[in-house]
Design a protein around this motif. Structure first.
Motif, PDB file in Angstrom:
ATOM      1  N   ALA B  17       0.836  -1.190   0.000  1.00 45.53           N
ATOM      2  CA  ALA B  17       0.000   0.000   0.000  1.00 45.53           C
ATOM      3  C   ALA B  17       0.879   1.250   0.000  1.00 45.53           C
ATOM      4  O   ALA B  17       1.627   1.490   0.925  1.00 45.53           O
ATOM      5  CB  ALA B  17      -0.902   0.006   1.223  1.00 45.53           C
ATOM      6  N   ARG B  18       0.794   2.002  -1.078  1.00 43.93           N
ATOM      7  CA  ARG B  18       1.532   3.263  -1.140  1.00 43.93           C
ATOM      8  C   ARG B  18       0.523   4.382  -1.231  1.00 43.93           C
ATOM      9  O   ARG B  18      -0.545   4.224  -1.814  1.00 43.93           O
ATOM     10  CB  ARG B  18       2.461   3.248  -2.348  1.00 43.93           C
ATOM     11  N   PRO B  19       0.854   5.507  -0.608  1.00 41.50           N
ATOM     12  CA  PRO B  19      -0.108   6.606  -0.628  1.00 41.50           C
ATOM     13  C   PRO B  19      -0.441   7.025  -2.056  1.00 41.50           C
ATOM     14  O   PRO B  19       0.420   7.030  -2.929  1.00 41.50           O
ATOM     15  CB  PRO B  19       0.602   7.720   0.128  1.00 41.50           C
ATOM     16  N   LEU B  20      -1.695   7.349  -2.244  1.00 40.41           N
ATOM     17  CA  LEU B  20      -2.152   7.801  -3.557  1.00 40.41           C
ATOM     18  C   LEU B  20      -2.510   9.277  -3.431  1.00 40.41           C
ATOM     19  O   LEU B  20      -3.654   9.603  -3.098  1.00 40.41           O
ATOM     20  CB  LEU B  20      -3.372   6.990  -3.992  1.00 40.41           C
ATOM     21  N   ALA B  85     -13.240   6.201   3.163  1.00 44.15           N
ATOM     22  CA  ALA B  85     -13.114   5.030   4.033  1.00 44.15           C
ATOM     23  C   ALA B  85     -12.272   3.959   3.347  1.00 44.15           C
ATOM     24  O   ALA B  85     -11.465   3.281   3.986  1.00 44.15           O
ATOM     25  CB  ALA B  85     -14.489   4.477   4.376  1.00 44.15           C
ATOM     26  N   ASP B  86     -12.436   3.839   2.026  1.00 44.01           N
ATOM     27  CA  ASP B  86     -11.678   2.842   1.282  1.00 44.01           C
ATOM     28  C   ASP B  86     -10.187   3.183   1.264  1.00 44.01           C
ATOM     29  O   ASP B  86      -9.334   2.312   1.436  1.00 44.01           O
ATOM     30  CB  ASP B  86     -12.217   2.763  -0.149  1.00 44.01           C
ATOM     31  N   LEU B  87      -9.874   4.490   1.079  1.00 46.92           N
ATOM     32  CA  LEU B  87      -8.469   4.908   1.106  1.00 46.92           C
ATOM     33  C   LEU B  87      -7.838   4.562   2.452  1.00 46.92           C
ATOM     34  O   LEU B  87      -6.712   4.082   2.532  1.00 46.92           O
ATOM     35  CB  LEU B  87      -8.369   6.416   0.875  1.00 46.92           C
ATOM     36  N   ARG B  88      -8.575   4.836   3.517  1.00 48.78           N
ATOM     37  CA  ARG B  88      -8.037   4.570   4.851  1.00 48.78           C
ATOM     38  C   ARG B  88      -7.827   3.084   5.083  1.00 48.78           C
ATOM     39  O   ARG B  88      -6.816   2.671   5.644  1.00 48.78           O
ATOM     40  CB  ARG B  88      -8.979   5.128   5.913  1.00 48.78           C
ATOM     41  N   ARG B  89      -8.804   2.298   4.645  1.00 49.55           N
ATOM     42  CA  ARG B  89      -8.671   0.876   4.938  1.00 49.55           C
ATOM     43  C   ARG B  89      -7.525   0.259   4.138  1.00 49.55           C
ATOM     44  O   ARG B  89      -6.893  -0.684   4.585  1.00 49.55           O
ATOM     45  CB  ARG B  89     -10.014   0.203   4.670  1.00 49.55           C
ATOM     46  N   ARG B  90      -7.245   0.820   2.974  1.00 45.77           N
ATOM     47  CA  ARG B  90      -6.136   0.298   2.176  1.00 45.77           C
ATOM     48  C   ARG B  90      -4.807   0.913   2.552  1.00 45.77           C
ATOM     49  O   ARG B  90      -3.774   0.526   2.022  1.00 45.77           O
ATOM     50  CB  ARG B  90      -6.389   0.560   0.690  1.00 45.77           C
ATOM     51  N   GLY B  91      -4.843   1.912   3.420  1.00 49.07           N
ATOM     52  CA  GLY B  91      -3.605   2.563   3.809  1.00 49.07           C
ATOM     53  C   GLY B  91      -3.032   3.423   2.706  1.00 49.07           C
ATOM     54  O   GLY B  91      -1.821   3.655   2.644  1.00 49.07           O
ATOM     55  N   THR B  92      -3.867   3.901   1.799  1.00 48.16           N
ATOM     56  CA  THR B  92      -3.364   4.686   0.683  1.00 48.16           C
ATOM     57  C   THR B  92      -3.726   6.156   0.802  1.00 48.16           C
ATOM     58  O   THR B  92      -3.580   6.915  -0.145  1.00 48.16           O
ATOM     59  CB  THR B  92      -3.916   4.143  -0.649  1.00 48.16           C
ATOM     60  N   LEU B  93      -4.228   6.557   1.970  1.00 48.21           N
ATOM     61  CA  LEU B  93      -4.598   7.957   2.157  1.00 48.21           C
ATOM     62  C   LEU B  93      -3.349   8.784   2.439  1.00 48.21           C
ATOM     63  O   LEU B  93      -2.526   8.417   3.259  1.00 48.21           O
ATOM     64  CB  LEU B  93      -5.569   8.086   3.334  1.00 48.21           C
ATOM     65  N   SER B  94      -3.225   9.886   1.729  1.00 45.76           N
ATOM     66  CA  SER B  94      -2.145  10.823   2.017  1.00 45.76           C
ATOM     67  C   SER B  94      -2.787  12.028   2.715  1.00 45.76           C
ATOM     68  O   SER B  94      -3.446  12.841   2.067  1.00 45.76           O
ATOM     69  CB  SER B  94      -1.465  11.242   0.721  1.00 45.76           C
ATOM     70  N   PRO B  95      -2.643  12.136   4.045  1.00 54.09           N
ATOM     71  CA  PRO B  95      -3.409  13.141   4.801  1.00 54.09           C
ATOM     72  C   PRO B  95      -3.172  14.565   4.316  1.00 54.09           C
ATOM     73  O   PRO B  95      -4.111  15.355   4.269  1.00 54.09           O
ATOM     74  CB  PRO B  95      -2.915  12.948   6.235  1.00 54.09           C
ATOM     75  N   ALA B 160       6.434  18.027   0.465  1.00 51.57           N
ATOM     76  CA  ALA B 160       6.802  17.136   1.565  1.00 51.57           C
ATOM     77  C   ALA B 160       6.935  15.711   1.055  1.00 51.57           C
ATOM     78  O   ALA B 160       6.287  15.333   0.080  1.00 51.57           O
ATOM     79  CB  ALA B 160       5.735  17.203   2.649  1.00 51.57           C
ATOM     80  N   PRO B 161       7.787  14.925   1.707  1.00 53.91           N
ATOM     81  CA  PRO B 161       7.876  13.515   1.320  1.00 53.91           C
ATOM     82  C   PRO B 161       6.553  12.820   1.615  1.00 53.91           C
ATOM     83  O   PRO B 161       5.878  13.151   2.584  1.00 53.91           O
ATOM     84  CB  PRO B 161       9.001  12.967   2.192  1.00 53.91           C
ATOM     85  N   LEU B 162       6.197  11.878   0.778  1.00 55.28           N
ATOM     86  CA  LEU B 162       4.909  11.192   0.925  1.00 55.28           C
ATOM     87  C   LEU B 162       4.868  10.369   2.202  1.00 55.28           C
ATOM     88  O   LEU B 162       5.782   9.637   2.520  1.00 55.28           O
ATOM     89  CB  LEU B 162       4.690  10.242  -0.255  1.00 55.28           C
ATOM     90  N   SER B 163       3.801  10.556   2.929  1.00 56.41           N
ATOM     91  CA  SER B 163       3.589   9.688   4.079  1.00 56.41           C
ATOM     92  C   SER B 163       2.134   9.296   4.080  1.00 56.41           C
ATOM     93  O   SER B 163       1.263  10.106   3.821  1.00 56.41           O
ATOM     94  CB  SER B 163       3.920  10.420   5.370  1.00 56.41           C
ATOM     95  N   ALA B 164       1.894   8.043   4.342  1.00 54.60           N
ATOM     96  CA  ALA B 164       0.511   7.571   4.346  1.00 54.60           C
ATOM     97  C   ALA B 164       0.151   7.106   5.741  1.00 54.60           C
ATOM     98  O   ALA B 164       1.019   6.739   6.528  1.00 54.60           O
ATOM     99  CB  ALA B 164       0.341   6.430   3.366  1.00 54.60           C
TER     100      ALA B 164
END
Lengths: 297, 168
Positions: B17-20, B85-95, B160-164
């Protein structure tokens, strides 16, 4: 035509309304009995489905016998409950699945399956067509001389109510896609149909603010209350339908995710037999092929 | 959230899972626009009673566009939240991108409403029986300010560097 004439059946429930209300309540009792029978047999049948069906039946019966407010407002309350709220609640309870699971006489069961799997049934649940039958019927009712004619002839009035209910049921059925029928339409067509139907409903409701249904004379305050009720009431039901679609999509994604994350065994994983109501399992007791290749996609 | 580490059955979900960032931003822009539409409906239509439900001067095409837009907003709110919710559950949310998207959506809708709905389609005005200019200015400037905040946040998120958020 005067305001008093507007809803002759609205002043006191006519015999047809009482009959229909009784039928709705009987259906609710029948549902509860059938669900209890399934549970005794050991099937999992969530209680919330019972609650949905009973709520739908009671709402339908209540709307048919006691319309509150001014004549047009009363009509709108009835329209909302009979054509939108009750059908959604009934469809959420998956009545067809229930009926196919209870032990039925063989000919009845076979006939039901034949209808559910027939080509016309597959086309009827085509979401855009269901939307057209539902909201198109409303436009015909309110924006043609049909509205005036309805108040002259009680039989026509009853027929229009039956249509409003049946079309609402069909639309909810097609959009929610919970019960097994021949064709399983995809999320896109169902979502688009919901959008189109919602927009047509909103435009019609808003147009009442300016002009009453053709050929009638409705008090302005009554007309506007009715228009607001139709607009915002329709919104609530549309949101509920959208939530049903969203939850289906989310749950399907969750299942796919769980499959991906599971370590791959050499043999295919046997799914748990617990019936969740989804169609994940290939076939169920209904003997219905649950996945006739999602051709609609 | 270390739940995934404790479950030996599921491989650590961070690995695949990488942030999208673009998806995070688009989803939150959708939520922002739908939220602003809801605020408009609740505050200005219902509470203040400034906007009119239908002021009769609306042309038919405006009424049609309004119906479509209104329904799209309702569906957008539901769709936006479920995609989030789907982004969060997949761990792909970039806050960071999500925050930027939210402001872009809020401001974008406010400006769209102020220009297209109020002026081009003439669905309704902000308030009736008053000089409209200050109201229109305040409305559209508010939209621009929100858009500006969104743009600044987007630029910062891009640097900023990507963080998910870790998947649940």
């Amino acid at each position: 035509m005067t305001v008093e004439h507007l809803h002759s059946t609205g002043t006191g429930p006519g015999p047809a309304a009482v009959l229909a209300a009784t039928a709705a309540l009987s259906a609710a009792v029948g549902y509860l009995l059938a669900a209890a029978r399934l549970r005794r047999r050991g099937d999992v049948w969530p209680r919330r489905r019972d609650a949905c069906f009973v709520a739908g039946g009671v709402a339908l019966a209540a709307a048919l016998v006691t319309p509150p407010g001014g004549p047009f407002t009363a009509h709108m309350v009835r329209h909302l409950v009979v054509g939108m709220v009750a059908p959604l609640l009934l469809v959420l309870a998956r009545p067809l699945t229930l009926v196919l699971r209870v032990p039925l006489p063989r000919p009845a069961r076979r006939a039901l399956l034949r209808v559910a799997h027939s080509r016309p049934a597959g086309w009827l649940v085509c979401p855009p067509l269901a939307a057209l039958l539902d909201v198109g019927g409303l436009w015909l009712l309110y924006r043609t001389p049909l509205w005036a004619a309805v108040h002259e002839r009680p039989l026509l009035d009853a027929a229009v109510h039956v249509h409003v209910f049946a079309a609402g049921l069909l639309f909810s059925f097609a959009v929610c896609r919970l019960d097994p029928v021949r064709r399983r339409w995809g999320l896109f067509s169902r979502g688009t149909a919901l959008l189109g139907a919602g927009a047509a409903h909103a435009v019609l409701a808003k147009s009442f603010w300016a002009a009453p249904p053709l050929g009638t004379d409705v008090a302005t305050a009554d007309l506007r209350t009715g228009a607001l009720l139709m607009y915002y009431g329709g919104d609530l039901v549309e949101i509920a339908l959208a939530v049903v679609l969203a939850v289906q999509w989310y749950a399907a994604g969750g299942r796919a995710l769980a499959r991906d994350r599971r370590p791959r065994p050499s043999s295919p994983v046997r799914r748990s037999a617990r019936v969740t109501g989804g169609y994940a399992q290939g076939t169920t007791r209904e003997g219905v092929a649950q996945r006739p290749a999602e051709a609609g996609r | 959230m270390t739940g995934s580490a404790r479950r030996p059955a599921s491989p650590p979900s961070h690995s695949d899972a990488r942030p999208l960032p673009r998806r995070s931003m688009a989803v939150c822009a959708l939520i922002g626009a739908a939220l602003m539409a809801a605020v408009d409906e609740i505050v200005f239509h219902q509470i203040l009673n400034w906007h009119h439900f239908y002021d009769r001067s609306t042309p038919a095409v405006g009424l049609l566009a309004d119906g479509l837009l209104h329904t799209a907003e309702l569906l957008g709110l539901v769709v936006g939240f479920v995609l989030y919710a789907d982004l969060r559950r997949r761990g792909t949310l970039s806050p960071a991108h999500a925050r930027a998207g939210l402001f872009l959506g809020l401001g974008g809708f406010q400006l769209f409403d102020g220009i297209v709905d109020h002026k081009v389609l003439r669905l309704h005005q902000i308030r009736y029986g008053v000089d409209l200019l200050p109201y229109d200015l305040a409305w559209n400037v508010a939209g621009l300010v929100l858009l500006g905040i969104g743009a600044v946040l987007a630029v910062r998120a891009g640097r900023a560097p990507l963080s998910a958020e870790p998947a649940r």
